[in-house]
Scaffold this motif. Structure first.
Motif, PDB file in Angstrom:
ATOM      1  N   LYS A 190       0.322  -0.074  -4.859  1.00  0.00           N
ATOM      2  CA  LYS A 190       1.419   0.229  -5.774  1.00  0.00           C
ATOM      3  C   LYS A 190       1.012  -0.230  -7.171  1.00  0.00           C
ATOM      4  O   LYS A 190       0.813  -1.419  -7.419  1.00  0.00           O
ATOM      5  CB  LYS A 190       2.684  -0.476  -5.299  1.00  0.00           C
ATOM      6  CG  LYS A 190       3.931   0.076  -5.854  1.00  0.00           C
ATOM      7  CD  LYS A 190       5.126  -0.493  -5.130  1.00  0.00           C
ATOM      8  CE  LYS A 190       6.377   0.204  -5.562  1.00  0.00           C
ATOM      9  NZ  LYS A 190       7.526  -0.321  -4.842  1.00  0.00           N
ATOM     10  N   GLN A 240       0.837  -1.194   0.000  1.00  0.00           N
ATOM     11  CA  GLN A 240       0.000   0.000   0.000  1.00  0.00           C
ATOM     12  C   GLN A 240       0.873   1.246   0.000  1.00  0.00           C
ATOM     13  O   GLN A 240       1.918   1.285   0.638  1.00  0.00           O
ATOM     14  CB  GLN A 240      -0.920   0.016   1.208  1.00  0.00           C
ATOM     15  CG  GLN A 240      -2.011  -1.011   1.111  1.00  0.00           C
ATOM     16  CD  GLN A 240      -3.085  -0.803   2.153  1.00  0.00           C
ATOM     17  OE1 GLN A 240      -2.871  -0.124   3.133  1.00  0.00           O
ATOM     18  NE2 GLN A 240      -4.228  -1.393   1.917  1.00  0.00           N
ATOM     19  N   THR A 241       0.411   2.213  -0.759  1.00  0.00           N
ATOM     20  CA  THR A 241       1.093   3.500  -0.802  1.00  0.00           C
ATOM     21  C   THR A 241       0.122   4.554  -0.298  1.00  0.00           C
ATOM     22  O   THR A 241      -0.999   4.235   0.102  1.00  0.00           O
ATOM     23  CB  THR A 241       1.548   3.842  -2.238  1.00  0.00           C
ATOM     24  OG1 THR A 241       0.403   3.877  -3.078  1.00  0.00           O
ATOM     25  CG2 THR A 241       2.545   2.821  -2.751  1.00  0.00           C
ATOM     26  N   LEU A 242       0.527   5.785  -0.344  1.00  0.00           N
ATOM     27  CA  LEU A 242      -0.288   6.866   0.185  1.00  0.00           C
ATOM     28  C   LEU A 242      -1.652   6.939  -0.499  1.00  0.00           C
ATOM     29  O   LEU A 242      -2.656   7.191   0.145  1.00  0.00           O
ATOM     30  CB  LEU A 242       0.460   8.193   0.016  1.00  0.00           C
ATOM     31  CG  LEU A 242      -0.230   9.425   0.582  1.00  0.00           C
ATOM     32  CD1 LEU A 242      -0.397   9.297   2.086  1.00  0.00           C
ATOM     33  CD2 LEU A 242       0.561  10.663   0.244  1.00  0.00           C
ATOM     34  N   ARG A 243      -1.697   6.667  -1.793  1.00  0.00           N
ATOM     35  CA  ARG A 243      -2.950   6.826  -2.533  1.00  0.00           C
ATOM     36  C   ARG A 243      -3.531   5.491  -2.994  1.00  0.00           C
ATOM     37  O   ARG A 243      -4.202   5.417  -3.999  1.00  0.00           O
ATOM     38  CB  ARG A 243      -2.711   7.734  -3.732  1.00  0.00           C
ATOM     39  CG  ARG A 243      -2.242   9.111  -3.300  1.00  0.00           C
ATOM     40  CD  ARG A 243      -2.071  10.020  -4.447  1.00  0.00           C
ATOM     41  NE  ARG A 243      -3.362  10.335  -5.019  1.00  0.00           N
ATOM     42  CZ  ARG A 243      -3.541  10.958  -6.152  1.00  0.00           C
ATOM     43  NH1 ARG A 243      -2.497  11.333  -6.835  1.00  0.00           N
ATOM     44  NH2 ARG A 243      -4.733  11.199  -6.604  1.00  0.00           N
TER      45      ARG A 243
END
Length: 110
Positions: A67, A61-64
């Motif tokens: 990935k 998981q990334t900020l938005r």
């Protein structure tokens, strides 16, 4: 009013100092080496992808969200597996062209 602001400033400084000391003393544990460029930690078998393989997929998981490179890789891999299975079915059933599968996309329904 000035006293409240002074107390608040002192509390923030003490909290920051405690955080710095704790992170210095305890650290973040053993860090893993970075993955080489163009690789992913997402794993699918080279052949014979099963439903449980797909259900066990986990993406970083990334900020938005997730990935994008990992999701694209998994979708491409699953697409190739489906194409391979369809080719095997067509070959087994007499060598005719494979019949396209129905889609669940709303734009394709009539």
């Amino acid at each position: 009013m000035l006293t409240v602001l002074l107390y608040l400033l002192i509390m923030v400084l003490v909290g920051g100092l405690l955080f710095f000391v704790a992170s210095t003393v305890f650290g973040r544990g053993e860090e893993l080496p970075r993955l080489p460029a163009g690789t992913t930690a997402t794993v699918l078998p080279a052949r014979g992808v099963t439903g449980s393989d797909v259900r066990s997929l986990r993406f970083q998981q990334t900020l938005r969200g997730y990935k994008a490179g990992e999701v694209d890789w998994a979708l491409d891999r699953l697409g190739r597996e489906i194409d391979s299975l369809r080719a095997q079915l067509a070959e087994r059933d007499g060598g005719g062209p494979p019949v396209p599968a129905p889609t669940d996309r709303p734009g394709d329904l009539e």
